[in-house]
Design a protein around this motif. Sequence first.
Motif, PDB file in Angstrom:
ATOM      1  N   TYR A 156       0.797  -1.236   0.000  1.00 43.30           N
ATOM      2  CA  TYR A 156       0.000   0.000   0.000  1.00 43.30           C
ATOM      3  C   TYR A 156       0.827   1.283   0.000  1.00 43.30           C
ATOM      4  N   THR A 157       2.170   1.149  -0.083  1.00 41.99           N
ATOM      5  CA  THR A 157       3.018   2.342  -0.191  1.00 41.99           C
ATOM      6  C   THR A 157       3.991   2.175  -1.359  1.00 41.99           C
ATOM      7  N   THR A 158       4.733   3.235  -1.642  1.00 39.05           N
ATOM      8  CA  THR A 158       5.726   3.199  -2.720  1.00 39.05           C
ATOM      9  C   THR A 158       7.118   2.864  -2.180  1.00 39.05           C
ATOM     10  N   LEU A 159       7.165   2.241  -1.008  1.00 39.14           N
ATOM     11  CA  LEU A 159       8.436   2.005  -0.339  1.00 39.14           C
ATOM     12  C   LEU A 159       9.346   1.040  -1.094  1.00 39.14           C
ATOM     13  N   ALA A 160       8.806   0.270  -2.019  1.00 39.85           N
ATOM     14  CA  ALA A 160       9.654  -0.646  -2.785  1.00 39.85           C
ATOM     15  C   ALA A 160      10.796   0.089  -3.467  1.00 39.85           C
ATOM     16  N   ALA A 161      10.558   1.336  -3.833  1.00 39.71           N
ATOM     17  CA  ALA A 161      11.606   2.115  -4.500  1.00 39.71           C
ATOM     18  C   ALA A 161      12.783   2.381  -3.570  1.00 39.71           C
ATOM     19  N   ALA A 162      12.582   2.249  -2.244  1.00 36.39           N
ATOM     20  CA  ALA A 162      13.688   2.434  -1.300  1.00 36.39           C
ATOM     21  C   ALA A 162      14.702   1.301  -1.392  1.00 36.39           C
ATOM     22  N   PHE A 163      14.305   0.188  -2.005  1.00 36.18           N
ATOM     23  CA  PHE A 163      15.224  -0.926  -2.224  1.00 36.18           C
ATOM     24  C   PHE A 163      15.978  -0.778  -3.545  1.00 36.18           C
ATOM     25  N   CYS A 164      15.602   0.210  -4.348  1.00 34.43           N
ATOM     26  CA  CYS A 164      16.247   0.445  -5.644  1.00 34.43           C
ATOM     27  C   CYS A 164      17.272   1.572  -5.518  1.00 34.43           C
ATOM     28  N   GLY A 165      18.145   1.646  -6.485  1.00 32.46           N
ATOM     29  CA  GLY A 165      19.087   2.748  -6.531  1.00 32.46           C
ATOM     30  C   GLY A 165      18.386   4.033  -6.929  1.00 32.46           C
ATOM     31  N   PRO A 166      19.131   5.133  -7.078  1.00 30.02           N
ATOM     32  CA  PRO A 166      18.523   6.418  -7.444  1.00 30.02           C
ATOM     33  C   PRO A 166      17.782   6.365  -8.774  1.00 30.02           C
ATOM     34  N   VAL A 197      -0.168   4.698 -11.047  1.00 31.76           N
ATOM     35  CA  VAL A 197      -0.101   5.420  -9.775  1.00 31.76           C
ATOM     36  C   VAL A 197       0.555   6.780 -10.005  1.00 31.76           C
ATOM     37  N   PRO A 198      -0.196   7.874  -9.917  1.00 30.36           N
ATOM     38  CA  PRO A 198       0.395   9.198 -10.159  1.00 30.36           C
ATOM     39  C   PRO A 198       1.523   9.499  -9.170  1.00 30.36           C
ATOM     40  N   GLY A 199       2.652   9.929  -9.694  1.00 26.47           N
ATOM     41  CA  GLY A 199       3.750  10.357  -8.842  1.00 26.47           C
ATOM     42  C   GLY A 199       4.624   9.265  -8.286  1.00 26.47           C
ATOM     43  N   PHE A 200       4.375   7.989  -8.656  1.00 22.73           N
ATOM     44  CA  PHE A 200       5.227   6.905  -8.165  1.00 22.73           C
ATOM     45  C   PHE A 200       6.582   6.961  -8.867  1.00 22.73           C
ATOM     46  N   PRO A 223       7.187  11.694  -5.905  1.00 24.58           N
ATOM     47  CA  PRO A 223       6.743  12.185  -4.593  1.00 24.58           C
ATOM     48  C   PRO A 223       5.643  11.357  -3.943  1.00 24.58           C
ATOM     49  N   ALA A 224       5.012  10.470  -4.695  1.00 21.25           N
ATOM     50  CA  ALA A 224       3.900   9.694  -4.146  1.00 21.25           C
ATOM     51  C   ALA A 224       4.394   8.768  -3.035  1.00 21.25           C
ATOM     52  N   THR A 225       3.581   8.588  -2.026  1.00 22.62           N
ATOM     53  CA  THR A 225       3.921   7.687  -0.923  1.00 22.62           C
ATOM     54  C   THR A 225       2.911   6.553  -0.746  1.00 22.62           C
ATOM     55  N   ILE A 226       1.718   6.707  -1.317  1.00 19.74           N
ATOM     56  CA  ILE A 226       0.648   5.732  -1.135  1.00 19.74           C
ATOM     57  C   ILE A 226       0.289   5.084  -2.470  1.00 19.74           C
ATOM     58  N   LEU A 227       0.084   3.767  -2.453  1.00 18.74           N
ATOM     59  CA  LEU A 227      -0.438   3.057  -3.619  1.00 18.74           C
ATOM     60  C   LEU A 227      -1.959   2.972  -3.490  1.00 18.74           C
ATOM     61  N   HIS A 228      -2.651   3.535  -4.448  1.00 18.37           N
ATOM     62  CA  HIS A 228      -4.110   3.468  -4.424  1.00 18.37           C
ATOM     63  C   HIS A 228      -4.616   3.239  -5.844  1.00 18.37           C
ATOM     64  N   PRO A 229      -5.263   2.077  -6.083  1.00 14.20           N
ATOM     65  CA  PRO A 229      -5.566   1.026  -5.111  1.00 14.20           C
ATOM     66  C   PRO A 229      -4.298   0.242  -4.724  1.00 14.20           C
ATOM     67  N   ALA A 230      -4.375  -0.464  -3.607  1.00 10.99           N
ATOM     68  CA  ALA A 230      -3.229  -1.239  -3.128  1.00 10.99           C
ATOM     69  C   ALA A 230      -2.940  -2.385  -4.091  1.00 10.99           C
ATOM     70  N   MET A 231      -1.682  -2.812  -4.113  1.00 12.96           N
ATOM     71  CA  MET A 231      -1.268  -3.934  -4.927  1.00 12.96           C
ATOM     72  C   MET A 231      -0.973  -5.092  -3.975  1.00 12.96           C
ATOM     73  N   LEU A 232      -1.897  -6.049  -3.902  1.00 13.43           N
ATOM     74  CA  LEU A 232      -1.855  -7.054  -2.863  1.00 13.43           C
ATOM     75  C   LEU A 232      -1.080  -8.291  -3.280  1.00 13.43           C
ATOM     76  N   ARG A 233      -0.474  -8.916  -2.285  1.00 16.07           N
ATOM     77  CA  ARG A 233       0.196 -10.184  -2.507  1.00 16.07           C
ATOM     78  C   ARG A 233      -0.836 -11.285  -2.782  1.00 16.07           C
ATOM     79  N   SER A 234      -0.332 -12.413  -3.276  1.00 14.57           N
ATOM     80  CA  SER A 234      -1.215 -13.559  -3.442  1.00 14.57           C
ATOM     81  C   SER A 234      -1.635 -14.063  -2.059  1.00 14.57           C
ATOM     82  N   PRO A 235      -2.897 -14.449  -1.892  1.00 19.61           N
ATOM     83  CA  PRO A 235      -3.358 -14.938  -0.575  1.00 19.61           C
ATOM     84  C   PRO A 235      -2.693 -16.251  -0.209  1.00 19.61           C
TER      85      PRO A 235
END
Length: 235
Positions: A156-166, A197-200, A223-235
């Motif tokens: 539900y956030t764009t935090l995955a990009a924190a695992f990527c380089g610049p 997702v705008p701004g991701f 600049p986006a911080t929230i994923l909307h709609p969320a991208m969910l894992r497989s159950p």
Amino acid sequence: MPDDEGWTLPEVAVAVDLAVLTVHDGALQIMLVKRGIPPYEGMLALPGGFLASTEEDLDVAAARELEEETGLHAKDLHLEQLRTYGTPGRDPRRRVITVCYLGFSPNLPEPAAGGDASEAVLMPVDKVLRPRATVAFDHKKIITDAVERARSKLEYTTLAAAFCGPEFTVTDLREVYEIVWGETLDPRNFHRKIMSVPGFLVPTGERVSRQAGRPAAVFRRGPATILHPAMLRSP
């Protein structure tokens, strides 16, 4: 020491621990240190330690312990509080309440042990969380919580990009999701969801060729911080 109502207040020590995650060699890995002092001398543990004084701020203590025990700098990580752990008996020395910080970083530099740590290493979380693996204190529980927090935040956030380089490609970003979640994603569906997702992602205007085929567009984190709609894992 009794308080105003006559209760005897227990002596409690406050500590900080750090669960620093990164994607390295195709696996989700965590920074651990080998303890150089008792208790649990020689065992792997999360970097951390006690507050230096009653005046030390928690964030300052976390940054200090991170640098002392691993050589890493808090300013180079995404760092946030995970939760507080205070189960009686979690530390054999005395009652200790620890505030755990969760960190994310791409391409962590080689750790350099110091302070109470005799060695600092990166280890795949799957290896650390094996049933027979041993980690000092209640740190296995903390690591389990940290990994689950990371996995859920990617939903539900764009935090995955924190695992990527610049700068990175959509494929680089998808590989982060696949490694952290431990599942394979459909490239076309992933590209469609991320780009909606705008701004991701912010295009750099550059392209890179890594395999046969059309060069891939290069992006920076937007600049986006929230994923909307969320991208969910497989159950």
